[in-house]
Design a protein around this motif. Structure first.
Motif, PDB file in Angstrom:
ATOM      1  N   SER A  72      -5.598  12.381  14.137  1.00 32.13           N
ATOM      2  CA  SER A  72      -5.143  11.231  14.593  1.00 32.13           C
ATOM      3  C   SER A  72      -4.289  10.437  13.637  1.00 32.13           C
ATOM      4  N   ARG A  73      -4.302  11.003  12.317  1.00 31.08           N
ATOM      5  CA  ARG A  73      -3.402  10.375  11.369  1.00 31.08           C
ATOM      6  C   ARG A  73      -2.608  11.702  10.542  1.00 31.08           C
ATOM      7  N   MET A  74      -2.440  12.427  11.484  1.00 28.22           N
ATOM      8  CA  MET A  74      -1.615  13.793  10.906  1.00 28.22           C
ATOM      9  C   MET A  74      -1.916  14.349   9.598  1.00 28.22           C
ATOM     10  N   ALA A  76      -3.669  13.086   7.202  1.00 24.69           N
ATOM     11  CA  ALA A  76      -3.557  12.160   6.041  1.00 24.69           C
ATOM     12  C   ALA A  76      -4.839  12.148   5.560  1.00 24.69           C
ATOM     13  N   SER A 112      -0.106  14.764   5.910  1.00 21.32           N
ATOM     14  CA  SER A 112       1.013  13.442   5.693  1.00 21.32           C
ATOM     15  C   SER A 112       0.557  12.805   4.450  1.00 21.32           C
ATOM     16  N   GLY A 113       0.054  13.508   3.660  1.00 20.37           N
ATOM     17  CA  GLY A 113      -0.312  12.845   2.360  1.00 20.37           C
ATOM     18  C   GLY A 113      -1.529  11.799   2.284  1.00 20.37           C
ATOM     19  N   SER A 114      -1.642  10.796   1.504  1.00 21.18           N
ATOM     20  CA  SER A 114      -2.570   9.949   1.257  1.00 21.18           C
ATOM     21  C   SER A 114      -2.634   9.197   2.613  1.00 21.18           C
ATOM     22  N   ASP A 115      -3.837   8.741   3.017  1.00 17.76           N
ATOM     23  CA  ASP A 115      -4.023   7.751   4.200  1.00 17.76           C
ATOM     24  C   ASP A 115      -3.377   6.523   3.586  1.00 17.76           C
ATOM     25  N   ASN A 117      -3.633   3.677   4.894  1.00 16.09           N
ATOM     26  CA  ASN A 117      -4.668   2.423   4.892  1.00 16.09           C
ATOM     27  C   ASN A 117      -5.393   2.204   3.650  1.00 16.09           C
ATOM     28  N   ARG A 156       4.335  19.431   9.239  1.00 17.90           N
ATOM     29  CA  ARG A 156       4.928  18.634   8.206  1.00 17.90           C
ATOM     30  C   ARG A 156       3.823  18.647   6.865  1.00 17.90           C
ATOM     31  N   LEU A 158       3.843  16.430   3.846  1.00 20.24           N
ATOM     32  CA  LEU A 158       4.430  15.243   2.970  1.00 20.24           C
ATOM     33  C   LEU A 158       3.742  14.574   2.044  1.00 20.24           C
ATOM     34  N   GLY A 160       1.501  13.616  -0.601  1.00 23.00           N
ATOM     35  CA  GLY A 160       0.368  14.361  -1.191  1.00 23.00           C
ATOM     36  C   GLY A 160       0.110  15.643  -0.485  1.00 23.00           C
ATOM     37  N   VAL A 182       8.014  12.881  -0.467  1.00 21.43           N
ATOM     38  CA  VAL A 182       8.833  11.678  -0.038  1.00 21.43           C
ATOM     39  C   VAL A 182       8.460  10.420  -0.975  1.00 21.43           C
ATOM     40  N   HIS A 183       8.044  11.071  -2.196  1.00 19.66           N
ATOM     41  CA  HIS A 183       7.504   9.997  -3.125  1.00 19.66           C
ATOM     42  C   HIS A 183       8.546   8.928  -3.363  1.00 19.66           C
ATOM     43  N   MET A 186       8.561   6.038  -1.334  1.00 19.54           N
ATOM     44  CA  MET A 186       7.557   5.209  -1.536  1.00 19.54           C
ATOM     45  C   MET A 186       7.760   4.479  -2.826  1.00 19.54           C
ATOM     46  N   LEU A 188       7.587   6.073  -5.841  1.00 19.92           N
ATOM     47  CA  LEU A 188       6.414   6.517  -6.607  1.00 19.92           C
ATOM     48  C   LEU A 188       7.219   8.061  -7.114  1.00 19.92           C
TER      49      LEU A 188
HETATM   50  C1  LIG Z   1       3.803   9.337  -1.907  1.00 25.29           C
HETATM   51  C2  LIG Z   1       2.504   9.950  -2.409  1.00 25.29           C
HETATM   52  C3  LIG Z   1       1.312   9.316  -2.040  1.00 25.29           C
HETATM   53  C4  LIG Z   1       0.391  10.078  -2.623  1.00 25.29           C
HETATM   54  O1  LIG Z   1       0.419  10.708  -3.221  1.00 25.29           O
HETATM   55  O2  LIG Z   1      -0.794   9.545  -2.325  1.00 25.29           O
HETATM   56  C5  LIG Z   1       1.341   9.703  -0.335  1.00 25.29           C
HETATM   57  O3  LIG Z   1       1.181  10.856  -0.120  1.00 25.29           O
HETATM   58  S1  LIG Z   1       1.489   8.396   0.661  1.00 25.29           S
HETATM   59  C6  LIG Z   1       1.674   9.063   2.199  1.00 25.29           C
HETATM   60  C7  LIG Z   1       3.013   9.566   2.255  1.00 25.29           C
HETATM   61  N1  LIG Z   1       3.171   9.942   3.792  1.00 25.29           N
HETATM   62  C8  LIG Z   1       3.805   9.043   4.765  1.00 25.29           C
HETATM   63  O4  LIG Z   1       4.264   8.059   4.245  1.00 25.29           O
HETATM   64  C9  LIG Z   1       3.763   9.533   6.075  1.00 25.29           C
HETATM   65  C10 LIG Z   1       4.135   8.321   7.037  1.00 25.29           C
HETATM   66  N2  LIG Z   1       4.078   8.705   8.341  1.00 25.29           N
HETATM   67  C11 LIG Z   1       5.153   9.493   9.135  1.00 25.29           C
HETATM   68  O5  LIG Z   1       6.291   9.508   8.197  1.00 25.29           O
HETATM   69  C12 LIG Z   1       5.027   9.657  10.513  1.00 25.29           C
HETATM   70  O6  LIG Z   1       3.811   9.274  10.793  1.00 25.29           O
HETATM   71  C13 LIG Z   1       5.016  11.320  10.558  1.00 25.29           C
HETATM   72  C14 LIG Z   1       6.306  11.794  10.164  1.00 25.29           C
HETATM   73  C15 LIG Z   1       3.788  11.906   9.497  1.00 25.29           C
HETATM   74  C16 LIG Z   1       4.898  11.649  12.153  1.00 25.29           C
HETATM   75  O7  LIG Z   1       5.348  11.002  12.929  1.00 25.29           O
HETATM   76  P1  LIG Z   1       5.267  11.489  14.335  1.00 25.29           P
HETATM   77  O8  LIG Z   1       6.185  10.717  14.891  1.00 25.29           O
HETATM   78  O9  LIG Z   1       5.146  12.839  14.736  1.00 25.29           O
HETATM   79  O10 LIG Z   1       3.708  10.454  14.641  1.00 25.29           O
HETATM   80  P2  LIG Z   1       3.228   9.035  14.515  1.00 25.29           P
HETATM   81  O11 LIG Z   1       4.262   8.488  13.330  1.00 25.29           O
HETATM   82  O12 LIG Z   1       2.939   8.480  15.711  1.00 25.29           O
HETATM   83  O13 LIG Z   1       1.751   9.650  13.645  1.00 25.29           O
HETATM   84  C17 LIG Z   1       0.673   9.683  14.451  1.00 25.29           C
HETATM   85  C18 LIG Z   1      -0.494   8.958  13.901  1.00 25.29           C
HETATM   86  O14 LIG Z   1      -0.614   9.258  12.502  1.00 25.29           O
HETATM   87  C19 LIG Z   1      -0.393   8.098  11.729  1.00 25.29           C
HETATM   88  N3  LIG Z   1      -0.199   8.854  10.178  1.00 25.29           N
HETATM   89  C20 LIG Z   1       0.663   9.611   9.873  1.00 25.29           C
HETATM   90  N4  LIG Z   1       0.740   9.685   8.888  1.00 25.29           N
HETATM   91  C21 LIG Z   1      -0.130   8.725   8.120  1.00 25.29           C
HETATM   92  C22 LIG Z   1      -0.613   8.447   6.898  1.00 25.29           C
HETATM   93  N5  LIG Z   1       0.087   9.346   5.501  1.00 25.29           N
HETATM   94  N6  LIG Z   1      -1.511   7.462   6.675  1.00 25.29           N
HETATM   95  C23 LIG Z   1      -1.883   6.898   7.787  1.00 25.29           C
HETATM   96  N7  LIG Z   1      -1.548   7.013   9.083  1.00 25.29           N
HETATM   97  C24 LIG Z   1      -0.767   8.106   9.081  1.00 25.29           C
HETATM   98  C25 LIG Z   1       0.490   7.196  12.277  1.00 25.29           C
HETATM   99  O15 LIG Z   1       0.451   5.865  11.761  1.00 25.29           O
HETATM  100  C26 LIG Z   1       0.271   7.247  13.437  1.00 25.29           C
HETATM  101  O16 LIG Z   1      -0.881   6.519  13.987  1.00 25.29           O
HETATM  102  P3  LIG Z   1      -0.814   5.551  15.014  1.00 25.29           P
HETATM  103  O17 LIG Z   1      -2.334   4.802  14.985  1.00 25.29           O
HETATM  104  O18 LIG Z   1      -0.602   6.016  16.315  1.00 25.29           O
HETATM  105  O19 LIG Z   1       0.348   4.482  14.775  1.00 25.29           O
END
Ligand SMILES: CC[C@H](C(=O)O)C(=O)SCCNC(=O)CCNC(=O)[C@H](O)C(C)(C)COP(=O)(O)OP(=O)(O)OC[C@H]1O[C@@H](n2cnc3c(N)ncnc32)[C@H](O)[C@@H]1OP(=O)(O)O
Length: 305
Positions: A72-74, A76, A112-115, A117, A156, A158, A160, A182-183, A186, A188
């Motif tokens: 549900s959070r891809m 994460a 999709s990396g860290s949650d 939230n 994907r 992304l 983390g 994608v850092h 962000m 980062l």
């Molecule tokens: C940068 C480094 C850092 C670390 O090292 O700690 C990180 O990793 S931070 C996280 C980096 N990732 C993101 O920023 C991912 C952001 N999300 C997206 O770009 C899109 O959601 C994507 C491309 C993954 C998927 O897009 P799509 O259109 O296919 O689906 P939705 O956007 O509707 O996503 C479904 C649902 O998943 C939730 N989601 C996705 N990724 C995350 C995440 N990283 N954390 C929390 N939640 C995530 C998204 O919000 C949707 O939830 P909903 O409740 O339906 O809105």
């Protein structure tokens, strides 16, 4: 009898050598209390952000599948999943029959990396440092497992998630999949050890481009720069997981002690200065020389035509 005794001696010696190698590498970890890293404290903090799970399936074949599971959070990483991952890595470290590992995401996407939230709630720099040390330790131990590991990238990978792929020995990509650091977007840089590992995999020029441009790396580009080993083509030839298992089985065919020895000599060659790597190689050689697989091969006068 004599050979057996010699082998036992070598085996004892080499276990010591492997333990010494890991000790030199701080038991496979990068940070300890010396660096202000308190494991229990950070575990407790991370557990406050629950959701999803990390599943481990160990198979009799010696192949294990680790699944990042939070569709549900891809997929994460919630805080509790970070703790889960560390526990699964501990289980794999103790798996004497293990030869290979596939890391995948649930439901057709990698991670999709860290949650976000959890990230928002842990945005205080000190908490960020703690999470960073925790994940660096875990991913370093993952890469140092004495088995050959593959990240199976569908959908994907992304942030983390991209970093996690670099903590495996190989990356196999499904058609249409993407690895993206994608850092920069962000504000980062990678903090889970992904930059250091990426440089070793693709070289500093390519790493600079991937991080500086937050480039979406598709399978073709990944193959070109050596980030991916193969694109898992072939509709109708099984699921991507089955195809990844077939790919990996070429390298894990054979007895576990031999496959583990192969990983250990490559790992020490990758991580240690040459003299130390040579000494470790000698010690690991001692674990297989005169061992059951070696004796069997000698007895069968095997040829390699
Ligand atoms: C940068 C480094 C850092 C670390 O090292 O700690 C990180 O990793 S931070 C996280 C980096 N990732 C993101 O920023 C991912 C952001 N999300 C997206 O770009 C899109 O959601 C994507 C491309 C993954 C998927 O897009 P799509 O259109 O296919 O689906 P939705 O956007 O509707 O996503 C479904 C649902 O998943 C939730 N989601 C996705 N990724 C995350 C995440 N990283 N954390 C929390 N939640 C995530 C998204 O919000 C949707 O939830 P909903 O409740 O339906 O809105």
């Amino acid at each position: 009898m004599v050979l057996c005794a010699v082998r036992q001696h070598l085996l004892r010696g080499s276990r010591g050598a492997w333990a010494r190698f890991l000790q030199r590498q701080s038991r496979g970890c990068v940070y300890s209390s010396v660096h202000g890293f308190q494991l229990e404290e950070i575990r407790e903090k991370l557990q406050a952000f629950p959701g999803g799970s990390i599943e481990l399936l160990k198979q009799e074949s010696g192949l294990a599948v680790l699944t990042i599971n939070y569709p549900s959070r891809m997929n994460a990483f919630s805080g509790s999943m970070m703790v889960d991952l560390e526990e699964r890595v501990s289980q794999l470290e103790g798996w004497t029959d293990g030869k290979g590992l596939i890391v995948q995401g649930a439901s057709g996407t990698f991670c999709s990396g860290s949650d976000l939230n959890a990230v928002r709630a842990l945005s205080d720099p000190q908490d960020g440092m703690k999470m960073c040390m925790f994940m660096q330790n875990t991913l370093t131990r993952l890469l140092r497992l004495p088995m050959i590991s593959v990240a199976l990238v569908e959908g994907r990978a992304l942030g983390g998630g991209a970093e996690l792929t670099t903590a495996c020995d190989f990356r196999l990509m499904a058609p249409g999949s993407v690895i993206q650091f994608v850092h920069k977007h962000m504000g980062l840089v990678p903090g889970w050890g992904g930059a250091a590992r990426l440089v070793r995999i693709v070289g500093s020029q390519n790493a600079l481009k991937l991080l500086g441009g937050a480039v979406k790396v598709d399978p073709e580009v990944a193959l070109q720069i050596g980030l991916a080993e193969e694109v898992l083509q072939g509709e109708g030839t099984g699921t991507p997981l089955q195809r990844a298992e077939n790919w990996l089985s070429v390298y894990t065919k054979g007895p576990a002690p031999v496959i583990q020895a192969v990983k250990k000599v490559v790992l020490s060659g990758r991580e240690l200065p040459l003299s130390e790597a040579l000494r470790t190689e000698k010690d690991v050689f001692g674990t297989v020389w005169g061992g059951p697989a070696n004796m069997q091969a000698l007895a069968s006068k095997s040829k390699h035509r």
